[in-house]
Design an enzyme around this catalytic site. Structure first.
Site, short mmCIF file in Angstrom:
data_model
loop_
_atom_site.label_atom_id
_atom_site.label_comp_id
_atom_site.label_asym_id
_atom_site.label_seq_id
_atom_site.Cartn_x
_atom_site.Cartn_y
_atom_site.Cartn_z
N CYS A 22 47.73 50.19 48.44
CA CYS A 22 48.86 49.28 48.50
C CYS A 22 48.47 47.82 48.39
O CYS A 22 49.33 46.97 48.22
CB CYS A 22 49.66 49.52 49.77
SG CYS A 22 51.15 50.45 49.41
N THR A 56 29.62 38.60 38.75
CA THR A 56 30.26 39.27 37.62
C THR A 56 29.55 38.94 36.31
O THR A 56 29.25 39.81 35.51
CB THR A 56 31.75 38.89 37.55
OG1 THR A 56 32.39 39.42 38.71
CG2 THR A 56 32.42 39.43 36.32
#
Lengths: 395, 137
Positions: free
Chosen positions: A328, A76
């Site tokens: 979900c 990242t």
């Protein structure tokens, strides 16, 4: 919970276990040779040497010069630094950046942020397999284009992008070319020279190194502003006391991964193919990503009529760790942005299952998973209002 | 992520399946959102004598369907109508906040089945009262 269940870990794209030899070397630099590399006494020298050795190990893995390797806290940070750093350092030459809609969020959220700061972003389309067309890339380049960021291989569907072709085009057009190689390194050969890559991000914990470690390759001469300001570490380009144990661990892990790659990739891709073939025998099951141009360890399928989180929970009860692109499992309720970009219908994308193999996996693991999955899919399909009658079994 | 009660209802869901000659059928959700619940009821003398469901969705959606059908079985239509998603969550001993919408799905599907029955019987439909809706769809 069944305490006797086996642990079949097939989520190596998420993270990998750290090698014991990597843990040993890290422990050495935590407890004995713990000096700050910026200090003058001899244990500091040991730390400096460890960082230098790791720099060579990383450079060697991608055919770079050690002076072109900078250590970071992970993929990242490397992506953020490469993209923000190059954008701001080169904005006098233009404000246009090219990327793809299937990048990791470390790239996508970074370019979205840059958009708020005056940069223009083009998202190249991908085909149903997640592949970028080099022609589209060439056509997207304008006289304002300063940077392109296209991932080496996709983290969800495993598709390997035509990076060498894209790098060649970028070089010819004078565009800085960055690639997020977090998923690819240690699995497929990478050569920053031959592929004309200007910046490359990698992360230690994806190849059995420690979490919280990473590196950014920056080709000599490429203008990149620092992301971290402070001390003079990393040749004044990345401030902060070096994570010496992490860096030493990353260096050793990448060396082992690349040395083992020819043999290990052949072994893992054979497991992958058997797993894929077995899963595709389940009716109304489809492969996501490219059938051939894909990472040796990645299997990603969708089962129609059922939902991914339910599959994961049932797999977990059998000791199998996997992943899904289903909405979900996140708070957003949006299905995977990667599957959407590949035009997988949203209702089908909810039923995706990603299994990513690693060193721990064996033929027995593949057998175990192939034995477990069909029953789980059937159980959930029996419960689903979407399942056609012919696919139901008596309840 | 889920407690044992939720996992029990997810792994051993009660009342799954269809009632072929159902007196009322209700369906809520859509496949794009990743959740659909379909409820079938059999009514005798204003009481839900039998109830079955089919669910496409996550663990919380399946567990909520199972628990909600358990809670309304044997109840009068009025009692069943008053079952709130909160009661379903309580009976499940809690759901993660991002999953509370799944319990709303169960409540809505049951309401639709009840009104489907009332419509078929020529009875006035029950009206939805205003309530706290965590439904994201």
């Amino acid at each position: 919970m069944d305490d006797n269940k086996p642990l079949i870990y097939m989520d190596n794209a998420a993270t990998t276990p750290t090698r014991t030899e990597v843990v040993s070397i890290m422990s050495e630099y935590m407890t004995e040779k713990f000096g700050n590399p910026s200090s003058l006494y001899s244990i500091a020298g040991d730390s400096r040497e460890a960082v230098g050795k790791a720099r060579k190990q990383v450079a060697s893995a991608i055919n770079a010069d050690p002076k072109e390797i900078y250590f970071t806290s992970g993929g990242t940070e490397s992506d953020n630094w490469a993209i923000k750093g190059a954008a701001f350092a080169n904005q006098k030459s233009g404000n246009h950046i090219i990327t793809t809609p299937i990048e990791h969020h470390a790239v996508l959220h970074t370019v979205e942020w840059l958009e708020k700061h005056g940069f223009e972003i083009t998202y190249l389309p991908v085909d149903e397999y997640g592949l970028v067309d080099p022609k589209d890339f060439e056509e997207a380049i304008t006289d304002k284009t300063i940077l392109a960021s296209v991932m080496f291989a996709n983290n969800e569907i495993g598709t390997i992008e035509p990076v060498a072709e894209l790098g060649k085009i970028a070089r010819e057009k004078g565009v800085i070319f960055h690639t997020d190689a977090v998923q690819a390194i240690g699995h497929v050969p990478i050569d920053v020279e031959a592929m004309n890559i200007d910046m490359l991000s990698l992360s230690g914990h994806k190849f059995s190194g420690p979490k919280g470690t990473g590196a950014l390759y920056i080709r000599k001469g490429v203008k990149v502003d620092p992301l971290m300001h402070g001390g003079a570490q990393e040749r004044r380009r990345r401030a902060g006391t070096e994570n010496v144990p992490g860096i030493a661990g990353l260096g050793l892990a990448i060396e082992i991964a690349v040395n083992n790659m020819p043999e290990e990739s052949a072994r893992i891709s054979a497991l992958r193919d058997r797993l894929t073939e077995g899963l595709l025998k389940i009716p109304k099951t489809h492969l996501n990503g490219h059938p051939e141009k894909r990472l040796p360890n990645n299997v990603n399928v969708v089962f129609e009529y059922i939902e991914g989180e339910s599959i994961l929970l049932m797999l977990n009860r059998k000791g199998i760790c996997a992943s899904t692109g289903s909405a979900c499992t996140s708070d957003s309720l949006d299905a995977s942005h990667v599957l959407k970009a590949c035009n997988v219908p949203i209702e089908i994308a909810h039923g995706s299952l990603r299994l990513t193999l690693g060193e721990m996996n064996s033929d027995e693991d593949v057998d175990y998973v192939l034995n477990a999955v069909p029953g789980i899919v059937q159980k959930l399909r029996n419960m689903s209002p979407l399942t056609p009658e012919e696919l139901r079994t008596a309840q | 992520m889920y407690n044992e009660k939720v996992m029990d209802h997810f792994e051993n869901p009660r009342n799954t399946g269809v009632i072929k000659d159902a007196d009322g059928i209700g369906e809520e959700g859509n496949p794009q959102c990743g959740d659909i619940m379909k409820v079938f009821i059999k009514v005798k003398e204003n009481v839900i004598e039998d109830i079955k469901f089919q669910t496409f969705g996550c663990g919380a959606a399946i567990a909520s369907s199972s628990m909600a059908t358990e809670l309304v079985k044997g109840k009068t239509l009025e009692e069943a109508w008053d079952l709130s998603n909160k009661a379903v969550v309580e009976a499940l001993e809690g759901l993660p906040p991002a999953k509370v919408h799944c319990s709303v799905l169960a409540e809505d599907a049951i309401h639709k089945a009840i009104n489907d029955y009332r419509k078929k019987q020529g009875l006035p439909l029950f009206e939805e009262t205003k309530r706290e809706h965590h439904h994201h769809h």
